[in-house]
Design an enzyme around this catalytic site. Structure first.
Site, PDB file in Angstrom:
ATOM      1  N   PHE A  93      61.987  37.443  44.582  1.00 52.72           N
ATOM      2  CA  PHE A  93      61.290  38.596  45.138  1.00 52.72           C
ATOM      3  C   PHE A  93      62.207  39.530  45.921  1.00 52.72           C
ATOM      4  O   PHE A  93      61.793  40.600  46.347  1.00 52.72           O
ATOM      5  CB  PHE A  93      60.146  38.135  46.045  1.00 52.72           C
ATOM      6  CG  PHE A  93      59.089  37.357  45.293  1.00 52.72           C
ATOM      7  CD1 PHE A  93      58.474  37.907  44.179  1.00 52.72           C
ATOM      8  CD2 PHE A  93      58.731  36.094  45.687  1.00 52.72           C
ATOM      9  CE1 PHE A  93      57.502  37.201  43.475  1.00 52.72           C
ATOM     10  CE2 PHE A  93      57.762  35.378  45.000  1.00 52.72           C
ATOM     11  CZ  PHE A  93      57.147  35.937  43.890  1.00 52.72           C
ATOM     12  N   CYS A  94      63.396  39.113  46.214  1.00 55.30           N
ATOM     13  CA  CYS A  94      64.284  39.978  46.995  1.00 55.30           C
ATOM     14  C   CYS A  94      65.691  39.899  46.469  1.00 55.30           C
ATOM     15  O   CYS A  94      66.348  38.905  46.721  1.00 55.30           O
ATOM     16  CB  CYS A  94      64.245  39.576  48.465  1.00 55.30           C
ATOM     17  SG  CYS A  94      63.103  40.553  49.415  1.00 55.30           S
ATOM     18  N   PRO A  95      66.209  40.871  45.773  1.00 54.78           N
ATOM     19  CA  PRO A  95      65.525  42.122  45.496  1.00 54.78           C
ATOM     20  C   PRO A  95      64.644  42.109  44.256  1.00 54.78           C
ATOM     21  O   PRO A  95      63.972  43.091  43.996  1.00 54.78           O
ATOM     22  CB  PRO A  95      66.670  43.115  45.306  1.00 54.78           C
ATOM     23  CG  PRO A  95      67.769  42.300  44.736  1.00 54.78           C
ATOM     24  CD  PRO A  95      67.624  40.933  45.334  1.00 54.78           C
ATOM     25  N   SER A 110      66.511  36.105  48.802  1.00 54.15           N
ATOM     26  CA  SER A 110      67.348  36.909  49.690  1.00 54.15           C
ATOM     27  C   SER A 110      68.546  36.129  50.220  1.00 54.15           C
ATOM     28  O   SER A 110      68.404  34.991  50.656  1.00 54.15           O
ATOM     29  CB  SER A 110      66.540  37.348  50.908  1.00 54.15           C
ATOM     30  OG  SER A 110      65.388  38.018  50.517  1.00 54.15           O
TER      31      SER A 110
END
Lengths: 76, 379
Positions: free
Chosen positions: A13-15, B295
């Site tokens: 989900f990131c990025p 992330s």
């Protein structure tokens, strides 16, 4: 025989899953079919757009387990 | 004596070492366990603080502390560079020539910006992902009186939301400086929108439209023409600029390249739940060094360290150590100088940013100082 590579980007989900697909595309041989497994709904719009932009062939999508989708792209 | 060897004294290595030291007090006192951290630096940097340096909202001394102040005193700190992992001998060699053996090796070797991949960037552009570059950008912004600003992003990089934060803070900053009308801002991003996740991309698109920030999508940075002051993309687009702020793509650490464990960009293939290096039982990976599709951020390291510390302690005591990391991440996103939102997500739960507010901004400001407590492994 066409080489198939699974890119499991569930939870990316990131990025986002497109980055995982781009990383796989960078090292894939021409003709390889990348199967992006994703549970990010935005991928269903972003992946065809990216494939078109890069000249790859978007082969379509199929539902997978739960909320996941399998998006197929053949590398040029 | 069982030996836990951690390579890297950044956020991931420090949080894990401190959590292990807290959980293994008895074993450390009895000298049946030893925790060693190899760090290249004798100081710890709160890297998210770099974002505030160009705006003069943080001073360097606020985001740097000596390494011995952030590590539990029971941890052995070795200031050196790991140069080779000898898997067969379960040992790591250091630049000084010393060799350290281990029972469990934890690689917390981080991610590292690669400005050299964009020729001309270091000469004509700016960054803020290191202390020196953030201070240099601060000086440039002090002289800035308006003009064409390009914020460009290469992937992957640590703290995926930081470029969005920078561009929205910058837009707010030029407004407060009274030079918004003289300033044109363009955000150049290599994905299909301003972010790769739909919910965050929608938030950014809305903010960009309301605040007149241009966007160039599928923009893969190629080079900087230092004479004409233009940023070139791989597909031939040219973005003229008076101020260029670029986030270059990152790679894993040099030692990973030598180890043969990593992929082409030195990221380590890591089990997404157990955090072991794939096909290895005694080597674990934590923080930015993994190849996990989440992330590269301090909060990732925080939540990973909770699981990995418990599992390692359990293993040392004869257990299975099989708790699973869920992919949990929490990130604040500054949307200006006094507003922010946040996202919280895991492998099975996509992020949903809340409406930006001052309250969330204060939460981020508070966390910026809480980091030093969080590092101790007690939160």
């Amino acid at each position: 025989m066409t080489k198939k590579v699974l890119v499991d980007a569930r939870g990316a989900f990131c990025p986002g899953p497109l980055l995982e697909l781009m990383k796989a595309a960078k090292v894939a041989e021409s003709g390889t079919i990348l199967q992006l497994l994703t549970n990010e709904q935005g991928s269903r719009k972003d992946v065809p757009a990216w494939a078109k932009k890069m000249g790859h062939l978007f082969l379509g999508e199929e539902p997978d387990e739960g909320t996941a989708y399998r998006l197929l792209v053949q590398i040029k | 004596m069982k030996k836990l060897l951690i390579i890297g004294g950044g956020t991931a290595g420090t949080m894990l070492a401190n959590k292990l030291a807290k959980g293994l007090t008895k074993e450390l006192d009895e000298r049946s366990v030893e925790i060693t951290v190899v760090s290249e630096k004798d100081y710890h940097v709160y890297q998210p603080g770099f974002l505030y340096i160009p705006f003069q909202l943080k001073r360097p001394e606020e985001i740097v502390r000596p390494i011995q102040d952030v590590m539990d005193p029971k941890i052995k700190i070795i200031l050196d560079t790991a140069t080779e992992i000898k898997e067969q001998q379960k040992a790591v060699t250091l630049k000084s020539g010393k060799t350290l053996s281990y029972d469990y090796l934890i690689l917390a070797t981080g991610s590292h910006p690669q400005p050299v991949q964009i020729p001309g960037l270091e000469e004509a552009g700016h960054m803020f992902f290191t202390m020196d570059s953030a201070l240099k950008l601060q000086e440039e912004m002090k002289k800035f009186k308006g003009g064409r600003v390009v914020v460009a992003v290469g992937l992957p990089h640590k703290c995926p939301v930081a470029p969005l934060e920078f561009v929205m803070m910058f837009e707010d900053w030029v407004r407060k400086q009274g030079i918004r009308k003289e300033t044109e801002i363009t955000y150049a991003y290599p994905l299909a929108g301003p972010y790769g996740t739909a919910s965050v991309a929608e938030l950014a698109t809305r903010e960009f439209e309301e605040r007149n920030i241009n966007i160039e999508t599928f923009f893969f940075m190629d080079s900087v023409d230092t004479k004409t002051k233009e940023l070139l993309s791989m597909d031939g687009r040219r973005l003229p600029f008076d101020l260029l702020v670029a986030i270059p793509p990152h790679k894993g650490a040099q030692i990973i390249e030598k180890s043969g464990f990593g992929d082409g960009d030195n990221w380590l293939p890591t089990d997404r739940h157990q955090l072991n290096l794939e096909n290895h039982e005694s080597i674990f990976v934590i923080g930015d060094a993994t190849n996990l599709p989440i992330s590269k951020a301090g909060s990732t390291a925080h939540f990973e360290s909770e699981i990995l510390a418990e599992n390692l302690i359990d293993k040392l005591r004869g257990g299975e150590g099989n708790k699973k990391y869920s992919g949990k991440v929490f990130c604040f996103i500054e949307t200006g100088l006094d507003k922010a939102t946040y996202i919280s997500f895991a492998y099975e739960n996509p992020p949903k940013p809340v409406t930006p507010s001052k309250m969330v901004h204060y939460g981020k400001v508070g966390y910026n100082n809480m980091h030093w407590v969080n590092l101790k492994g007690i939160m």
